[in-house]
Design a protein around this motif. Structure first.
Motif, PDB file in Angstrom:
ATOM      1  N   ILE A   1     112.915 121.851  12.830  1.00 41.75           N
ATOM      2  CA  ILE A   1     112.498 121.605  11.444  1.00 41.75           C
ATOM      3  C   ILE A   1     113.126 122.609  10.496  1.00 41.75           C
ATOM      4  CG2 ILE A   1     110.517 121.632   9.878  1.00 41.75           C
ATOM      5  CD1 ILE A   1     108.858 120.491  12.228  1.00 41.75           C
ATOM      6  N   GLU A   2     113.101 123.883  10.863  1.00 41.18           N
ATOM      7  CA  GLU A   2     113.609 124.924   9.954  1.00 41.18           C
ATOM      8  C   GLU A   2     115.133 124.852   9.809  1.00 41.18           C
ATOM      9  OE1 GLU A   2     111.784 126.828   8.023  1.00 41.18           O
ATOM     10  OE2 GLU A   2     110.080 125.730   8.853  1.00 41.18           O
ATOM     11  N   ILE A   3     115.830 124.598  10.894  1.00 40.67           N
ATOM     12  CA  ILE A   3     117.297 124.520  10.818  1.00 40.67           C
ATOM     13  C   ILE A   3     117.727 123.315   9.980  1.00 40.67           C
ATOM     14  CG2 ILE A   3     119.401 124.106  12.156  1.00 40.67           C
ATOM     15  CD1 ILE A   3     118.161 125.766  14.410  1.00 40.67           C
ATOM     16  N   ILE A   4     117.111 122.177  10.233  1.00 41.25           N
ATOM     17  CA  ILE A   4     117.496 120.962   9.523  1.00 41.25           C
ATOM     18  C   ILE A   4     117.135 121.044   8.045  1.00 41.25           C
ATOM     19  CG2 ILE A   4     117.061 118.487   9.293  1.00 41.25           C
ATOM     20  CD1 ILE A   4     118.818 119.177  11.650  1.00 41.25           C
TER      21      ILE A   4
ATOM     22  N   GLN B   1     125.541 118.834   7.977  1.00 49.51           N
ATOM     23  CA  GLN B   1     125.049 118.253   9.228  1.00 49.51           C
ATOM     24  C   GLN B   1     125.830 116.986   9.588  1.00 49.51           C
ATOM     25  OE1 GLN B   1     120.793 117.661   8.885  1.00 49.51           O
ATOM     26  NE2 GLN B   1     120.540 119.601   7.805  1.00 49.51           N
ATOM     27  N   LEU B   2     126.113 116.180   8.579  1.00 45.60           N
ATOM     28  CA  LEU B   2     126.877 114.953   8.803  1.00 45.60           C
ATOM     29  C   LEU B   2     128.279 115.260   9.307  1.00 45.60           C
ATOM     30  CD1 LEU B   2     126.904 111.848   8.501  1.00 45.60           C
ATOM     31  CD2 LEU B   2     127.671 112.176   6.151  1.00 45.60           C
TER      32      LEU B   2
ATOM     33  N   VAL C   1     123.826 107.501  11.351  1.00 49.80           N
ATOM     34  CA  VAL C   1     122.415 107.234  11.652  1.00 49.80           C
ATOM     35  C   VAL C   1     121.744 108.469  12.244  1.00 49.80           C
ATOM     36  CG1 VAL C   1     120.874 105.916  13.157  1.00 49.80           C
ATOM     37  CG2 VAL C   1     122.689 104.750  11.904  1.00 49.80           C
ATOM     38  N   ILE C   2     122.424 109.143  13.159  1.00 51.39           N
ATOM     39  CA  ILE C   2     121.851 110.341  13.785  1.00 51.39           C
ATOM     40  C   ILE C   2     121.625 111.438  12.752  1.00 51.39           C
ATOM     41  CG2 ILE C   2     122.328 112.220  15.410  1.00 51.39           C
ATOM     42  CD1 ILE C   2     123.812 110.157  17.138  1.00 51.39           C
ATOM     43  N   ALA C   3     122.611 111.664  11.894  1.00 53.06           N
ATOM     44  CA  ALA C   3     122.486 112.713  10.879  1.00 53.06           C
ATOM     45  C   ALA C   3     121.327 112.424   9.924  1.00 53.06           C
ATOM     46  CB  ALA C   3     123.792 112.840  10.109  1.00 53.06           C
ATOM     47  N   LEU C   4     121.248 111.193   9.440  1.00 50.94           N
ATOM     48  CA  LEU C   4     120.175 110.835   8.515  1.00 50.94           C
ATOM     49  C   LEU C   4     118.810 110.874   9.205  1.00 50.94           C
ATOM     50  CD1 LEU C   4     121.862 107.860   6.619  1.00 50.94           C
ATOM     51  CD2 LEU C   4     121.300 110.094   5.671  1.00 50.94           C
ATOM     52  N   SER C   5     118.756 110.434  10.459  1.00 43.51           N
ATOM     53  CA  SER C   5     117.488 110.424  11.193  1.00 43.51           C
ATOM     54  C   SER C   5     116.967 111.838  11.417  1.00 43.51           C
ATOM     55  CB  SER C   5     117.663 109.714  12.539  1.00 43.51           C
ATOM     56  OG  SER C   5     118.090 108.385  12.365  1.00 43.51           O
TER      57      SER C   5
ATOM     58  N   ALA D   1     124.146 107.460   0.670  1.00 48.38           N
ATOM     59  CA  ALA D   1     125.429 107.398  -0.037  1.00 48.38           C
ATOM     60  C   ALA D   1     126.422 108.423   0.506  1.00 48.38           C
ATOM     61  CB  ALA D   1     125.209 107.627  -1.532  1.00 48.38           C
ATOM     62  N   LEU D   2     125.915 109.478   1.152  1.00 51.12           N
ATOM     63  CA  LEU D   2     126.802 110.520   1.682  1.00 51.12           C
ATOM     64  C   LEU D   2     127.622 110.046   2.877  1.00 51.12           C
ATOM     65  CD1 LEU D   2     124.527 113.713   1.496  1.00 51.12           C
ATOM     66  CD2 LEU D   2     126.481 113.144   0.051  1.00 51.12           C
TER      67      LEU D   2
END
Length: 273
Positions: free
Chosen positions: A115-118, A126-127, A147-151, A216-217
């Motif tokens: 949680i803290e890193i993200i 991250q993407l 999908v993984i990055a957004l999730s 959008a990213l």
């Protein structure tokens, strides 16, 4: 129907109608102000608006057959990414929230670090990390990387929303459930989560809306979503303002639709409470 209940219902309907009228008036006023600023800006800028070209980029009808334009095709990709990412984010957030609430020290540390890193690093970084570093190693596609990055990103925020909703449930509910001999899984599924859902719907709606906008990213890794298709059209036609305003309107329609749907669902859940 008792007279008192009938009068109360009439009063409620009147209040509701007045609220709707006020909202409509505010909306018309906001649109009028926006149009005024647009017209004034156009006069000063000297820009040649070409709105008549926009429908062609949305769809076309040739010989009675419907053909999706680039913006509509990009919107479909955006909806796919958003839908899959939202479900994955909910599952990820729920797992992280349960780990934070568990008595497992390793589970607590793992969820806390996630949680803290993200939450404290930009989504764009991250993407890029998942697409340029993790993807070549595991052979993940662009779509899956997005999908993984957004999730993961949205799941970190959803985790705290879910944890706050679970902790807001009165301790007496837990004690009563334990006294009945229920297991933790059944307590969460049948008692705690159904009550918490009503409290966390508004912040969850905000995260769903953020997910739509953050999607959008994914255009930065060459996924042909709505934003990417818009950039391509602008590079070919130079219809900068028309395309960006159209894209903004499409995103607005999506987010407002979700807000209205959740409000209706929230009213249904609150019936009897």
């Amino acid at each position: 129907m008792p007279l008192k209940s009938y009068i109360s219902s009439i009063s409620h309907l009147r209040t509701l109608n007045q609220s709707v009228i006020i909202d409509i008036f505010k909306y018309i006023l906001a649109i009028s102000v926006l149009c005024w600023f647009t017209v004034r800006g156009n006069e000063r800028l000297g820009y040649n608006w070409q709105w008549f070209q926009i429908p062609h980029f949305l769809f076309s009808l040739e010989n009675g057959s419907f053909t999706a334009g680039p913006l509509l095709r990009g919107l479909i990709i955006t909806l796919k990414i958003t839908g899959i990412s939202l479900v994955s984010a909910l599952l990820t957030g729920l797992a992280a929230a349960l780990l934070r609430l568990s008595k497992s020290l390793s589970g607590n540390i793992l969820a806390f670090l996630y949680i803290e890193i993200i939450r404290n690093t930009p989504l764009l970084i991250q993407l890029f990390f998942i697409y340029f570093v993790i993807s070549p190693i595991l052979g993940i596609s662009r779509f899956a990387s997005a999908v993984i990055a957004l999730s993961l990103f949205e799941g970190a925020y959803i985790s705290e929303i879910l944890r706050g909703g679970i902790l807001s449930i009165d301790k007496g509910q837990w004690e009563a459930a334990y006294s009945l001999g229920l297991k933790s899984v059944h307590i969460y599924r049948k008692i705690i989560l159904p009550q918490a859902v009503r409290r966390i719907l508004p912040p969850l709606t905000g995260q769903a809306i953020s997910l739509i906008k953050d999607s959008a990213l994914v255009s930065t890794i060459a996924i042909y979503d709505l934003t990417m298709e818009g950039r391509i059209i602008i590079s070919e036609t130079y219809l900068t303002f028309e395309i960006w305003f159209t894209i903004a309107l499409i995103y607005l329609i999506l987010t407002v639709t979700i807000s209205l749907f959740v409000k209706k669902m929230e009213k249904q859940l609150n019936i009897g409470y």
